[in-house]
Design a protein around this motif. Structure first.
Motif, PDB file in Angstrom:
ATOM      1  N   UNK A 125      33.301  31.590  27.249  1.00  0.00           N
ATOM      2  CA  UNK A 125      31.808  32.432  27.638  1.00  0.00           C
ATOM      3  C   UNK A 125      31.585  33.168  26.395  1.00  0.00           C
ATOM      4  N   UNK A 126      32.672  33.860  25.525  1.00  0.00           N
ATOM      5  CA  UNK A 126      32.619  34.574  24.493  1.00  0.00           C
ATOM      6  C   UNK A 126      31.767  33.629  23.430  1.00  0.00           C
ATOM      7  N   UNK A 127      32.226  32.434  23.149  1.00  0.00           N
ATOM      8  CA  UNK A 127      31.632  31.562  22.320  1.00  0.00           C
ATOM      9  C   UNK A 127      30.128  31.426  22.385  1.00  0.00           C
ATOM     10  N   UNK A 128      30.028  31.011  23.778  1.00  0.00           N
ATOM     11  CA  UNK A 128      28.395  30.612  24.077  1.00  0.00           C
ATOM     12  C   UNK A 128      27.753  32.039  24.046  1.00  0.00           C
ATOM     13  N   UNK A 129      28.102  33.274  24.543  1.00  0.00           N
ATOM     14  CA  UNK A 129      27.415  34.444  24.285  1.00  0.00           C
ATOM     15  C   UNK A 129      27.100  34.619  22.879  1.00  0.00           C
ATOM     16  N   UNK A 130      28.098  34.341  21.972  1.00  0.00           N
ATOM     17  CA  UNK A 130      28.046  34.635  20.382  1.00  0.00           C
ATOM     18  C   UNK A 130      26.682  33.615  20.060  1.00  0.00           C
ATOM     19  N   UNK A 131      26.780  32.442  20.306  1.00  0.00           N
ATOM     20  CA  UNK A 131      25.901  31.579  19.663  1.00  0.00           C
ATOM     21  C   UNK A 131      24.450  31.991  20.396  1.00  0.00           C
ATOM     22  N   UNK A 132      24.310  32.184  21.584  1.00  0.00           N
ATOM     23  CA  UNK A 132      23.171  32.372  22.194  1.00  0.00           C
ATOM     24  C   UNK A 132      22.300  33.734  21.626  1.00  0.00           C
ATOM     25  N   UNK A 133      23.039  34.633  21.333  1.00  0.00           N
ATOM     26  CA  UNK A 133      22.346  36.051  21.168  1.00  0.00           C
ATOM     27  C   UNK A 133      22.776  36.549  19.805  1.00  0.00           C
ATOM     28  N   UNK A 134      23.239  35.863  18.926  1.00  0.00           N
ATOM     29  CA  UNK A 134      23.633  36.370  17.587  1.00  0.00           C
ATOM     30  C   UNK A 134      22.388  36.397  16.761  1.00  0.00           C
ATOM     31  N   UNK A 135      22.009  37.428  16.279  1.00  0.00           N
ATOM     32  CA  UNK A 135      20.768  37.322  15.535  1.00  0.00           C
ATOM     33  C   UNK A 135      20.080  38.698  15.426  1.00  0.00           C
ATOM     34  N   UNK A 136      18.948  38.978  16.137  1.00  0.00           N
ATOM     35  CA  UNK A 136      18.266  40.096  16.065  1.00  0.00           C
ATOM     36  C   UNK A 136      18.862  41.565  16.584  1.00  0.00           C
ATOM     37  N   UNK A 137      19.546  41.245  17.733  1.00  0.00           N
ATOM     38  CA  UNK A 137      20.381  42.506  18.125  1.00  0.00           C
ATOM     39  C   UNK A 137      21.508  42.918  17.187  1.00  0.00           C
ATOM     40  N   UNK A 138      22.189  41.851  16.803  1.00  0.00           N
ATOM     41  CA  UNK A 138      23.509  41.939  16.097  1.00  0.00           C
ATOM     42  C   UNK A 138      23.003  42.844  14.727  1.00  0.00           C
ATOM     43  N   UNK A 139      21.861  42.444  14.260  1.00  0.00           N
ATOM     44  CA  UNK A 139      21.524  42.860  12.928  1.00  0.00           C
ATOM     45  C   UNK A 139      20.908  44.327  13.066  1.00  0.00           C
ATOM     46  N   UNK A 140      20.575  44.724  14.159  1.00  0.00           N
ATOM     47  CA  UNK A 140      20.041  46.273  14.665  1.00  0.00           C
ATOM     48  C   UNK A 140      21.237  47.133  14.835  1.00  0.00           C
ATOM     49  N   UNK A 141      22.400  46.284  15.394  1.00  0.00           N
ATOM     50  CA  UNK A 141      23.914  47.213  15.335  1.00  0.00           C
ATOM     51  C   UNK A 141      24.139  47.242  13.806  1.00  0.00           C
ATOM     52  N   UNK A 142      24.426  46.332  13.088  1.00  0.00           N
ATOM     53  CA  UNK A 142      24.889  46.486  11.802  1.00  0.00           C
ATOM     54  C   UNK A 142      24.086  47.339  10.871  1.00  0.00           C
ATOM     55  N   UNK A 143      22.802  47.419  11.220  1.00  0.00           N
ATOM     56  CA  UNK A 143      21.968  48.226  10.466  1.00  0.00           C
ATOM     57  C   UNK A 143      22.351  50.010  10.933  1.00  0.00           C
ATOM     58  N   UNK A 144      22.310  50.261  12.157  1.00  0.00           N
ATOM     59  CA  UNK A 144      22.925  51.597  12.692  1.00  0.00           C
ATOM     60  C   UNK A 144      24.001  51.806  12.227  1.00  0.00           C
ATOM     61  N   UNK A 145      25.120  50.845  12.287  1.00  0.00           N
ATOM     62  CA  UNK A 145      26.725  51.160  11.833  1.00  0.00           C
ATOM     63  C   UNK A 145      26.403  51.551  10.374  1.00  0.00           C
ATOM     64  N   UNK A 146      25.807  50.981   9.573  1.00  0.00           N
ATOM     65  CA  UNK A 146      25.785  50.996   7.961  1.00  0.00           C
ATOM     66  C   UNK A 146      25.186  52.475   7.728  1.00  0.00           C
ATOM     67  N   UNK A 184      27.892  45.647  21.603  1.00  0.00           N
ATOM     68  CA  UNK A 184      28.188  45.806  20.144  1.00  0.00           C
ATOM     69  C   UNK A 184      28.149  47.579  20.056  1.00  0.00           C
ATOM     70  N   UNK A 185      26.899  48.197  20.419  1.00  0.00           N
ATOM     71  CA  UNK A 185      27.015  49.562  20.056  1.00  0.00           C
ATOM     72  C   UNK A 185      28.427  50.285  20.631  1.00  0.00           C
ATOM     73  N   UNK A 186      28.893  49.936  21.768  1.00  0.00           N
ATOM     74  CA  UNK A 186      30.410  50.486  22.154  1.00  0.00           C
ATOM     75  C   UNK A 186      31.375  50.293  21.217  1.00  0.00           C
ATOM     76  N   UNK A 187      31.558  49.032  20.355  1.00  0.00           N
ATOM     77  CA  UNK A 187      32.231  48.660  19.426  1.00  0.00           C
ATOM     78  C   UNK A 187      32.358  49.547  18.221  1.00  0.00           C
ATOM     79  N   UNK A 188      31.125  49.789  18.153  1.00  0.00           N
ATOM     80  CA  UNK A 188      30.559  50.501  16.811  1.00  0.00           C
ATOM     81  C   UNK A 188      30.345  51.936  17.166  1.00  0.00           C
TER      82      UNK A 188
END
Length: 301
Positions: A76-97, A124-128
């Motif tokens: 499930x984590x692998x599928x979730x990562x492949x389906x959702x990785x991209x825009x939202x992950x970038x937003x989190x990385x941008x905020x974390x930076x 993502x936000x919880x982890x960061x």
């Protein structure tokens, strides 16, 4: 396909996999097939789906997983990562930076189209350790964006990132939605992140555009050649007609010259014959006059 149908089919595929007593390669492949069919019906390209399946199988190597591992959770984590990785992950990385740079960032999930968008942002936000806002019940992204921005402004956040939808099936609706969100929240900057599917679609559109342009150029060249051939044919016919007229004129001049020559010869012969007749008449007249004179002399005697 609407969001509820897509999310329902993906959830159904995962649930069927979870219900299996023994999760093996066959169960995993069947799960991926159902997810692939659901995404293909949502206009996701087949090459992207094949790449997704390969990436998931690389992450989830069932043969190497030791006993005791939660295979269901790993898949499930692998599928979730492949389906959702991209825009939202970038937003989190941008905020974390920028959080590391001393800013006070916050994330607002205004993506109400993609299944699991808010769950991903929250995770993502919880982890960061970045504050976030979203809704499981509200479907109007502009309202969610306004509520989230207002809340974080009150909390003195100096960098508020609004994660909007990234669908590409209805691009006109997408950009209109982004415009409404930007106007309602008075965003200072807008950042567009192209997911791989959109990049592939863009590349496909460019390829189709080039093909159409080449076809138009080919048709234009073909029409030019046809027009040139018509001009050449008309010029050839005009030259042939001109040559024919010139030939006819020469023929007429030749014929008229011959006729004039014949007429001159006939006239010459006519005048010559007339002169001969006049001479003969004169001779005949002189002989006749002499005979009359002789007859007169004979009468005197």
């Amino acid at each position: 396909m609407v969001l509820a149908e897509l999310g329902g089919q993906i959830a159904s595929a995962l649930q069927k996999m979870s219900n299996g007593t023994n999760i093996d390669e066959k169960v995993l492949n069947e799960c991926l097939k159902e997810i692939t069919r659901a995404l293909l019906h949502s206009d996701v390209s087949f090459p992207l789906m094949r790449e997704m399946q390969n990436n998931i199988k690389k992450i989830v190597n069932l043969e190497e997983l030791a006993a005791g591992h939660n295979k269901r959770q790993i898949i499930e984590q692998a599928i979730f990562s492949e389906l959702c990785a991209g825009k939202t992950t970038t937003c989190t990385k941008y905020a974390y930076y920028h959080q590391k740079k001393g800013y006070k960032p916050a994330l607002v999930c205004a993506d109400t189209f993609r299944a699991g968008a808010f769950d991903q942002l929250k995770q993502n936000a919880t982890k960061a350790r970045i504050p976030f806002y979203g809704s499981y019940t509200e479907s109007y992204p502009v309202k969610i964006a306004v509520e989230g921005v207002d809340m974080f402004k009150k909390e003195n956040c100096d960098l508020i990132i609004v994660d909007t939808s990234g669908r590409h099936k209805q691009e006109a609706t997408l950009f209109e939605e982004m415009r409404q969100v930007a106007e309602a929240t008075e965003l200072e900057e807008s950042l567009g992140i192209l997911r791989q599917s959109m990049k592939m679609q863009h590349a496909q559109n460019r390829e189709e555009m080039h093909v159409k342009r080449d076809a138009k150029e080919h048709n234009f060249q073909r029409l030019q050649q046809q027009e040139h051939a018509k001009v050449v044919d008309i010029s050839k016919r005009a030259w042939e007609f001109s040559s024919f007229i010139e030939f006819q004129e020469k023929e007429m001049k030749t014929i008229m010259g011959e006729r004039e020559k014949k007429m001159a010869e006939m006239n010459k012969r006519y005048f010559e014959e007339m002169l001969d007749l006049e001479r003969e008449f004169d001779v005949f007249g002189a002989v006749h006059d002499q005979e009359r004179l002789n007859d007169a002399d004979d009468a005197d005697y």
